[in-house]
Motif scaffolding. Structure first.
Motif: not given
Length: 84
Positions: A25-52
């Protein structure tokens, strides 16, 4: 699954993450540890979002999009958490 992100509806392929949907959707969610060629880690917590319906912030890079999910990428809690 079909979900809503920041008031916009999108249908994504099975296995897509919230981050994948936001980027489609071209919505910018910041990332730090995410990279498409690496396994998902999710440890930096920069891409946190709220889910209803959840009482906590969710790592968008490591959370599979589900049908009916309502996501807010710039909630007060998410923005404040990223500052830390």
């Amino acid at each position: 699954p079909t979900l809503m992100i920041d008031g916009r509806t999108i249908t994504v392929p099975d296995g897509a993450t919230i981050l994948d949907a936001a980027r489609a959707l071209a919505i910018d969610v910041p990332t730090l540890c995410w990279y498409p060629k690496l396994p998902t880690v999710g440890s930096c917590r920069i891409c946190l979002v709220s889910v209803e319906g959840t009482g906590k912030l969710i790592a968008s890079c490591a959370t599979e999009a589900t049908d009916g999910m309502v996501v807010t990428t710039e909630s007060h809690a998410a923005v404040e958490n990223r500052k830390g």
